[in-house]
Design a protein around this motif. Structure first.
Motif, PDB file in Angstrom:
ATOM      1  N   GLY A  52       0.788  -1.229   0.000  1.00 34.97           N
ATOM      2  CA  GLY A  52       0.000   0.000   0.000  1.00 34.97           C
ATOM      3  C   GLY A  52       0.818   1.275   0.000  1.00 34.97           C
ATOM      4  O   GLY A  52       0.351   2.312   0.459  1.00 34.97           O
ATOM      5  N   GLN A  53       2.022   1.221  -0.508  1.00 34.50           N
ATOM      6  CA  GLN A  53       2.888   2.397  -0.499  1.00 34.50           C
ATOM      7  C   GLN A  53       2.628   3.349  -1.664  1.00 34.50           C
ATOM      8  O   GLN A  53       3.334   4.338  -1.823  1.00 34.50           O
ATOM      9  CB  GLN A  53       4.358   1.956  -0.529  1.00 34.50           C
ATOM     10  N   ILE A  54       1.617   3.083  -2.451  1.00 33.23           N
ATOM     11  CA  ILE A  54       1.340   3.881  -3.644  1.00 33.23           C
ATOM     12  C   ILE A  54       0.418   5.053  -3.325  1.00 33.23           C
ATOM     13  O   ILE A  54       0.486   6.088  -3.952  1.00 33.23           O
ATOM     14  CB  ILE A  54       0.720   3.003  -4.760  1.00 33.23           C
ATOM     15  N   GLY A  55      -0.474   4.897  -2.362  1.00 29.21           N
ATOM     16  CA  GLY A  55      -1.330   5.997  -1.956  1.00 29.21           C
ATOM     17  C   GLY A  55      -2.519   6.244  -2.862  1.00 29.21           C
ATOM     18  O   GLY A  55      -2.867   7.388  -3.113  1.00 29.21           O
ATOM     19  N   GLY A  56      -3.146   5.203  -3.380  1.00 30.56           N
ATOM     20  CA  GLY A  56      -4.360   5.351  -4.154  1.00 30.56           C
ATOM     21  C   GLY A  56      -4.181   5.822  -5.582  1.00 30.56           C
ATOM     22  O   GLY A  56      -5.154   6.170  -6.241  1.00 30.56           O
ATOM     23  N   GLU A  57      -2.987   5.878  -6.061  1.00 31.17           N
ATOM     24  CA  GLU A  57      -2.740   6.304  -7.440  1.00 31.17           C
ATOM     25  C   GLU A  57      -3.201   5.238  -8.427  1.00 31.17           C
ATOM     26  O   GLU A  57      -3.291   4.066  -8.089  1.00 31.17           O
ATOM     27  CB  GLU A  57      -1.241   6.575  -7.651  1.00 31.17           C
ATOM     28  N   LYS A  58      -3.500   5.649  -9.653  1.00 30.77           N
ATOM     29  CA  LYS A  58      -3.918   4.709 -10.699  1.00 30.77           C
ATOM     30  C   LYS A  58      -2.762   4.318 -11.603  1.00 30.77           C
ATOM     31  O   LYS A  58      -2.818   3.313 -12.287  1.00 30.77           O
ATOM     32  CB  LYS A  58      -5.036   5.314 -11.532  1.00 30.77           C
ATOM     33  N   LYS A  59      -1.718   5.135 -11.596  1.00 31.47           N
ATOM     34  CA  LYS A  59      -0.548   4.855 -12.422  1.00 31.47           C
ATOM     35  C   LYS A  59       0.716   5.158 -11.624  1.00 31.47           C
ATOM     36  O   LYS A  59       0.719   6.030 -10.766  1.00 31.47           O
ATOM     37  CB  LYS A  59      -0.562   5.691 -13.696  1.00 31.47           C
ATOM     38  N   LEU A  60       1.751   4.417 -11.944  1.00 31.68           N
ATOM     39  CA  LEU A  60       3.034   4.618 -11.292  1.00 31.68           C
ATOM     40  C   LEU A  60       4.043   5.027 -12.353  1.00 31.68           C
ATOM     41  O   LEU A  60       4.280   4.297 -13.315  1.00 31.68           O
ATOM     42  CB  LEU A  60       3.474   3.315 -10.616  1.00 31.68           C
ATOM     43  N   ASN A  61       4.594   6.228 -12.216  1.00 29.65           N
ATOM     44  CA  ASN A  61       5.638   6.678 -13.139  1.00 29.65           C
ATOM     45  C   ASN A  61       6.956   6.089 -12.673  1.00 29.65           C
ATOM     46  O   ASN A  61       7.321   6.215 -11.503  1.00 29.65           O
ATOM     47  CB  ASN A  61       5.717   8.201 -13.169  1.00 29.65           C
ATOM     48  N   VAL A  62       7.634   5.419 -13.571  1.00 34.33           N
ATOM     49  CA  VAL A  62       8.879   4.742 -13.217  1.00 34.33           C
ATOM     50  C   VAL A  62      10.014   5.185 -14.136  1.00 34.33           C
ATOM     51  O   VAL A  62       9.782   5.670 -15.242  1.00 34.33           O
ATOM     52  CB  VAL A  62       8.728   3.203 -13.292  1.00 34.33           C
ATOM     53  N   ARG A  63      11.233   5.001 -13.638  1.00 35.06           N
ATOM     54  CA  ARG A  63      12.427   5.325 -14.426  1.00 35.06           C
ATOM     55  C   ARG A  63      13.496   4.284 -14.093  1.00 35.06           C
ATOM     56  O   ARG A  63      13.746   3.984 -12.936  1.00 35.06           O
ATOM     57  CB  ARG A  63      12.942   6.711 -14.074  1.00 35.06           C
ATOM     58  N   MET A  64      14.111   3.763 -15.129  1.00 35.85           N
ATOM     59  CA  MET A  64      15.221   2.830 -14.965  1.00 35.85           C
ATOM     60  C   MET A  64      16.442   3.488 -15.591  1.00 35.85           C
ATOM     61  O   MET A  64      16.389   3.945 -16.733  1.00 35.85           O
ATOM     62  CB  MET A  64      14.921   1.507 -15.667  1.00 35.85           C
ATOM     63  N   THR A  65      17.530   3.541 -14.836  1.00 40.74           N
ATOM     64  CA  THR A  65      18.770   4.126 -15.328  1.00 40.74           C
ATOM     65  C   THR A  65      19.837   3.047 -15.374  1.00 40.74           C
ATOM     66  O   THR A  65      20.094   2.379 -14.373  1.00 40.74           O
ATOM     67  CB  THR A  65      19.238   5.274 -14.416  1.00 40.74           C
ATOM     68  N   LEU A  66      20.441   2.892 -16.537  1.00 39.50           N
ATOM     69  CA  LEU A  66      21.506   1.911 -16.736  1.00 39.50           C
ATOM     70  C   LEU A  66      22.828   2.638 -16.860  1.00 39.50           C
ATOM     71  O   LEU A  66      22.987   3.517 -17.709  1.00 39.50           O
ATOM     72  CB  LEU A  66      21.241   1.091 -18.009  1.00 39.50           C
ATOM     73  N   THR A  67      23.765   2.297 -15.992  1.00 36.32           N
ATOM     74  CA  THR A  67      25.115   2.833 -16.070  1.00 36.32           C
ATOM     75  C   THR A  67      26.084   1.665 -16.037  1.00 36.32           C
ATOM     76  O   THR A  67      25.731   0.568 -15.617  1.00 36.32           O
ATOM     77  CB  THR A  67      25.421   3.779 -14.886  1.00 36.32           C
ATOM     78  N   ALA A  68      27.296   1.901 -16.472  1.00 34.52           N
ATOM     79  CA  ALA A  68      28.342   0.881 -16.423  1.00 34.52           C
ATOM     80  C   ALA A  68      29.603   1.533 -15.889  1.00 34.52           C
ATOM     81  O   ALA A  68      30.104   2.512 -16.468  1.00 34.52           O
ATOM     82  CB  ALA A  68      28.577   0.280 -17.806  1.00 34.52           C
ATOM     83  N   GLU A  69      30.072   1.011 -14.788  1.00 32.30           N
ATOM     84  CA  GLU A  69      31.246   1.566 -14.128  1.00 32.30           C
ATOM     85  C   GLU A  69      32.418   1.682 -15.091  1.00 32.30           C
ATOM     86  O   GLU A  69      32.699   0.770 -15.872  1.00 32.30           O
ATOM     87  CB  GLU A  69      31.628   0.651 -12.962  1.00 32.30           C
ATOM     88  N   GLY A  70      33.056   2.835 -15.072  1.00 29.37           N
ATOM     89  CA  GLY A  70      34.229   3.055 -15.900  1.00 29.37           C
ATOM     90  C   GLY A  70      33.928   3.411 -17.344  1.00 29.37           C
ATOM     91  O   GLY A  70      34.829   3.462 -18.175  1.00 29.37           O
ATOM     92  N   THR A  71      32.645   3.660 -17.641  1.00 26.46           N
ATOM     93  CA  THR A  71      32.260   4.032 -19.004  1.00 26.46           C
ATOM     94  C   THR A  71      31.377   5.276 -18.946  1.00 26.46           C
ATOM     95  O   THR A  71      30.958   5.704 -17.874  1.00 26.46           O
ATOM     96  CB  THR A  71      31.455   2.919 -19.717  1.00 26.46           C
ATOM     97  N   GLY A  72      31.037   5.799 -20.090  1.00 25.99           N
ATOM     98  CA  GLY A  72      30.131   6.931 -20.167  1.00 25.99           C
ATOM     99  C   GLY A  72      28.681   6.507 -20.360  1.00 25.99           C
ATOM    100  O   GLY A  72      27.831   7.346 -20.644  1.00 25.99           O
ATOM    101  N   LEU A  73      28.408   5.208 -20.183  1.00 26.29           N
ATOM    102  CA  LEU A  73      27.037   4.720 -20.392  1.00 26.29           C
ATOM    103  C   LEU A  73      26.095   5.302 -19.350  1.00 26.29           C
ATOM    104  O   LEU A  73      26.331   5.198 -18.143  1.00 26.29           O
ATOM    105  CB  LEU A  73      26.995   3.191 -20.317  1.00 26.29           C
ATOM    106  N   ASN A  74      25.035   5.932 -19.828  1.00 28.89           N
ATOM    107  CA  ASN A  74      23.981   6.464 -18.974  1.00 28.89           C
ATOM    108  C   ASN A  74      22.705   6.448 -19.797  1.00 28.89           C
ATOM    109  O   ASN A  74      22.388   7.399 -20.499  1.00 28.89           O
ATOM    110  CB  ASN A  74      24.309   7.876 -18.489  1.00 28.89           C
ATOM    111  N   HIS A  75      21.978   5.334 -19.722  1.00 25.63           N
ATOM    112  CA  HIS A  75      20.776   5.134 -20.532  1.00 25.63           C
ATOM    113  C   HIS A  75      19.564   5.164 -19.602  1.00 25.63           C
ATOM    114  O   HIS A  75      19.495   4.409 -18.628  1.00 25.63           O
ATOM    115  CB  HIS A  75      20.853   3.786 -21.251  1.00 25.63           C
ATOM    116  N   VAL A  76      18.612   6.047 -19.889  1.00 20.13           N
ATOM    117  CA  VAL A  76      17.432   6.216 -19.048  1.00 20.13           C
ATOM    118  C   VAL A  76      16.193   5.803 -19.830  1.00 20.13           C
ATOM    119  O   VAL A  76      16.009   6.207 -20.976  1.00 20.13           O
ATOM    120  CB  VAL A  76      17.294   7.683 -18.579  1.00 20.13           C
TER     121      VAL A  76
END
Length: 64
Positions: A32-56
């Motif tokens: 019940g940590q959503i608080g009655g919302e109908k949609k959840l906005n999510v974001r996934m960020t991919l990084t790789a140590e030692g590189t410039g990878l930053n994909h959202v």
């Protein structure tokens, strides 16, 4: 490393990310940590140590 081994390694990592992320989202909704919302906005960020990878990736999950 062969191309097949490389692809399998990537798939294994992405499967773990997908499965564990889904479990975390489901736990949050069940507790019940959503608080009655109908949609959840999510974001996934991919990084790789030692590189410039930053994909959202932004998305929206419809809740029950």
């Amino acid at each position: 490393m062969s191309e097949d081994a490389f692809n399998m390694s990537i798939r294994k990592f992405l499967k773990e990310v997908g499965v564990t992320s889904q479990r975390k989202i489901e736990e949050m909704v069940r507790e019940g940590q959503i608080g009655g919302e109908k949609k959840l906005n999510v974001r996934m960020t991919l990084t790789a140590e030692g590189t410039g990878l930053n994909h959202v990736v932004d998305g929206e999950i419809e809740l029950p």
